[in-house]
Design a protein around this motif. Structure first.
Motif, PDB file in Angstrom:
ATOM      1  N   MET A   1      19.002  -6.258 -22.093  1.00  4.10           N
ATOM      2  CA  MET A   1      18.120  -5.523 -23.460  1.00  4.10           C
ATOM      3  C   MET A   1      16.938  -4.924 -23.014  1.00  4.10           C
ATOM      4  N   ALA A   2      16.343  -5.258 -21.879  1.00  8.99           N
ATOM      5  CA  ALA A   2      14.888  -4.822 -21.305  1.00  8.99           C
ATOM      6  C   ALA A   2      15.160  -3.458 -20.455  1.00  8.99           C
ATOM      7  N   VAL A   3      16.379  -2.828 -20.177  1.00  8.17           N
ATOM      8  CA  VAL A   3      16.769  -1.784 -19.517  1.00  8.17           C
ATOM      9  C   VAL A   3      16.433  -0.543 -20.339  1.00  8.17           C
ATOM     10  N   PRO A   4      15.862   0.532 -20.074  1.00  8.71           N
ATOM     11  CA  PRO A   4      15.631   2.111 -20.667  1.00  8.71           C
ATOM     12  C   PRO A   4      16.952   2.380 -20.807  1.00  8.71           C
ATOM     13  N   GLN A   5      17.278   3.066 -21.930  1.00  4.45           N
ATOM     14  CA  GLN A   5      18.760   3.432 -22.317  1.00  4.45           C
ATOM     15  C   GLN A   5      19.122   4.639 -21.346  1.00  4.45           C
ATOM     16  N   ASP A   6      18.181   5.394 -21.112  1.00  3.95           N
ATOM     17  CA  ASP A   6      18.460   6.470 -20.157  1.00  3.95           C
ATOM     18  C   ASP A   6      18.805   6.171 -18.772  1.00  3.95           C
ATOM     19  N   GLU A   7      18.262   5.013 -18.233  1.00  6.01           N
ATOM     20  CA  GLU A   7      18.541   4.311 -16.808  1.00  6.01           C
ATOM     21  C   GLU A   7      19.825   3.858 -16.973  1.00  6.01           C
ATOM     22  N   LEU A   8      20.352   2.982 -18.092  1.00  3.73           N
ATOM     23  CA  LEU A   8      21.500   2.611 -18.262  1.00  3.73           C
ATOM     24  C   LEU A   8      22.675   3.500 -18.073  1.00  3.73           C
ATOM     25  N   ALA A   9      22.284   4.530 -18.967  1.00  2.00           N
ATOM     26  CA  ALA A   9      23.302   5.793 -19.123  1.00  2.00           C
ATOM     27  C   ALA A   9      23.538   6.253 -17.752  1.00  2.00           C
TER      28      ALA A   9
ATOM     29  N   GLY B   1      32.067   7.625 -19.108  1.00  2.95           N
ATOM     30  CA  GLY B   1      32.070   8.736 -20.036  1.00  2.95           C
ATOM     31  C   GLY B   1      31.336   8.032 -21.218  1.00  2.95           C
ATOM     32  N   LEU B   2      31.153   8.806 -22.182  1.00  3.23           N
ATOM     33  CA  LEU B   2      30.477   8.611 -23.300  1.00  3.23           C
ATOM     34  C   LEU B   2      29.370   7.743 -23.185  1.00  3.23           C
ATOM     35  N   TYR B   3      28.640   8.007 -22.007  1.00  2.00           N
ATOM     36  CA  TYR B   3      27.643   6.959 -21.551  1.00  2.00           C
ATOM     37  C   TYR B   3      26.404   6.725 -22.316  1.00  2.00           C
ATOM     38  N   ASN B   4      25.932   7.809 -23.142  1.00  2.00           N
ATOM     39  CA  ASN B   4      24.927   7.848 -23.970  1.00  2.00           C
ATOM     40  C   ASN B   4      25.178   6.652 -25.308  1.00  2.00           C
ATOM     41  N   GLN B   5      26.427   6.957 -25.738  1.00  3.61           N
ATOM     42  CA  GLN B   5      26.832   5.673 -26.749  1.00  3.61           C
ATOM     43  C   GLN B   5      27.049   4.601 -26.217  1.00  3.61           C
ATOM     44  N   LYS B   6      27.789   4.413 -25.166  1.00  5.40           N
ATOM     45  CA  LYS B   6      28.061   3.003 -24.575  1.00  5.40           C
ATOM     46  C   LYS B   6      26.959   2.404 -24.034  1.00  5.40           C
ATOM     47  N   SER B   7      25.897   2.996 -23.503  1.00  5.06           N
ATOM     48  CA  SER B   7      24.605   2.372 -22.964  1.00  5.06           C
ATOM     49  C   SER B   7      23.844   1.809 -24.360  1.00  5.06           C
ATOM     50  N   ARG B   8      24.010   2.454 -25.364  1.00  9.67           N
ATOM     51  CA  ARG B   8      23.191   2.117 -26.749  1.00  9.67           C
ATOM     52  C   ARG B   8      24.117   0.829 -27.210  1.00  9.67           C
ATOM     53  N   MET B   9      25.402   0.856 -27.268  1.00  7.61           N
ATOM     54  CA  MET B   9      26.320  -0.409 -27.321  1.00  7.61           C
ATOM     55  C   MET B   9      25.872  -1.601 -26.959  1.00  7.61           C
ATOM     56  N   ILE B  10      25.815  -1.401 -25.403  1.00  9.01           N
ATOM     57  CA  ILE B  10      25.641  -2.702 -24.505  1.00  9.01           C
ATOM     58  C   ILE B  10      24.218  -3.130 -24.661  1.00  9.01           C
ATOM     59  N   ILE B  11      23.104  -2.164 -24.747  1.00 11.67           N
ATOM     60  CA  ILE B  11      21.659  -2.840 -25.080  1.00 11.67           C
ATOM     61  C   ILE B  11      21.820  -3.487 -26.415  1.00 11.67           C
ATOM     62  N   ASP B  12      22.351  -2.841 -27.513  1.00  7.91           N
ATOM     63  CA  ASP B  12      22.356  -3.416 -28.797  1.00  7.91           C
ATOM     64  C   ASP B  12      23.013  -4.889 -28.842  1.00  7.91           C
TER      65      ASP B  12
ATOM     66  N   ALA C   1      23.425  -6.968 -26.143  1.00 12.36           N
ATOM     67  CA  ALA C   1      22.765  -7.794 -25.388  1.00 12.36           C
ATOM     68  C   ALA C   1      21.541  -8.253 -26.172  1.00 12.36           C
ATOM     69  N   LYS C   2      20.929  -7.681 -27.003  1.00 16.28           N
ATOM     70  CA  LYS C   2      19.859  -7.888 -28.006  1.00 16.28           C
ATOM     71  C   LYS C   2      20.342  -8.997 -29.058  1.00 16.28           C
ATOM     72  N   GLU C   3      21.370  -8.529 -29.473  1.00 12.16           N
ATOM     73  CA  GLU C   3      22.119  -9.464 -30.548  1.00 12.16           C
ATOM     74  C   GLU C   3      22.484 -10.676 -30.204  1.00 12.16           C
ATOM     75  N   ILE C   4      22.844 -10.649 -28.943  1.00 13.26           N
ATOM     76  CA  ILE C   4      23.468 -12.094 -28.448  1.00 13.26           C
ATOM     77  C   ILE C   4      22.490 -13.037 -27.808  1.00 13.26           C
ATOM     78  N   ILE C   5      21.305 -12.392 -27.414  1.00 16.58           N
ATOM     79  CA  ILE C   5      20.141 -13.344 -27.372  1.00 16.58           C
ATOM     80  C   ILE C   5      19.659 -13.858 -28.528  1.00 16.58           C
ATOM     81  N   ASP C   6      19.366 -12.626 -29.422  1.00 15.95           N
ATOM     82  CA  ASP C   6      18.747 -13.196 -30.594  1.00 15.95           C
ATOM     83  C   ASP C   6      19.610 -14.192 -31.477  1.00 15.95           C
ATOM     84  N   SER C   7      20.818 -13.962 -31.347  1.00 14.61           N
ATOM     85  CA  SER C   7      21.824 -14.998 -32.236  1.00 14.61           C
ATOM     86  C   SER C   7      22.080 -16.306 -31.625  1.00 14.61           C
ATOM     87  N   PHE C   8      22.140 -16.329 -30.253  1.00 11.54           N
ATOM     88  CA  PHE C   8      22.541 -17.342 -29.267  1.00 11.54           C
ATOM     89  C   PHE C   8      21.816 -17.848 -28.546  1.00 11.54           C
TER      90      PHE C   8
END
Length: 272
Positions: free
Chosen positions: A96-104, A111-122, A124-131
């Protein structure tokens, strides 16, 4: 079937390291044609009971596999885990703290690395916030009511039915869960165990209603393997004659004309 069937590593379960163990039951007399098909696949490939994967890593792995093959998504997963998987903090807290361009850049091979990196970071944030932690998310996936967990997973950005079901199966070890990917969707309708025009959810419902819960896990991975080896989209083995396909007698071959050797999607549209 071999005494110790080894699942190929290209399957989304992660192969021998994916929590799969040989199932201890014997295929009973099938009560439905769908069950007979799954029994035949289990005898040909493997009978495995799944569960035990880390829930968040399984979620990440399945997001990476979306709209691509395991051949390219697996290296992306390996690169991500090598770079971020051994930190002091747990994986979602790290990601959740990794810059998206770095993860991408790290997961570019999927493939679709910009979209998938956003999904993964989002995610991660939701899981930490919720659980609160990766461990708490694991416990939730494995122990809470399966239908409630599925609905909650579907609320996470980037998580569709197949991704949710893969997490329930491979991390949660839930019986009666049959994830539907492109192979399963095609084969179930082609064989006639789901309606020709059924969407992915309708295929899942049809199979889960007709196959015993303990057979759904290995049925999913074995059907994928069968799709790769025999029942491909453009040239299924049956076009080479009845003897070429081991499940010929159990299949309706919807959309397949063996005389003209043409193949159409079961819903009626010609495959391109």
């Amino acid at each position: 079937m071999p005494e110790d069937p080894t699942e190929p590593t290209e399957n989304i379960s992660g192969g021998g390291s994916g929590g799969g163990v040989a199932a201890t039951f014997d295929p009973a007399a099938a009560g439905t044609r769908a069950e007979a098909i799954i029994d035949s696949l289990g005898e040909r490939y493997w009978q495995k009971a799944y569960g035990g994967q880390d829930a968040f890593e399984c979620l990440v792995r399945t997001i990476l596999s979306q709209n691509t093959s395991d051949t390219v998504s697996q290296p992306a997963h390996d690169a991500l885990m090598e770079k971020y998987g051994n930190q002091e903090e747990d994986l979602p807290t790290t990601l959740m703290a990794v810059p998206q361009d770095e993860l991408a850049e790290t997961i570019a091979s999927a493939g679709l690395y910009n979209q998938k990196s956003r999904m993964i970071i989002d995610a991660a944030k939701e899981i930490i916030d919720s659980f609160g932690s990766e461990a708490a998310f694991d416990t939730y996936v494995r122990e809470d009511d399966s239908s409630v967990v599925r609905d909650r997973l579907l609320e996470i950005h980037g998580v569709g039915p197949k991704t949710a079901d893969c997490v329930l199966l491979f991390a949660g070890g839930r019986g009666g869960v049959f994830p539907v990917d492109t192979h399963v969707h095609r084969i179930a309708r082609r064989m006639g165990i789901a309606e020709p025009a059924a969407d992915h959810e309708q295929v899942r419902e049809a199979i889960e209603a007709a196959v015993p819960p303990e057979k759904c896990g290995f049925g999913h991975t074995a059907m994928i393997q069968f799709g790769r080896e025999y029942c491909s989209a453009r040239k299924p083995a049956c076009l080479d004659g009845p003897e070429a396909c081991p499940l010929y007698a159990l299949c309706d071959r919807v959309g397949i004309d063996e005389v003209t050797e043409t193949v159409a999607d079961p819903s009626g549209s010609v495959q391109k």
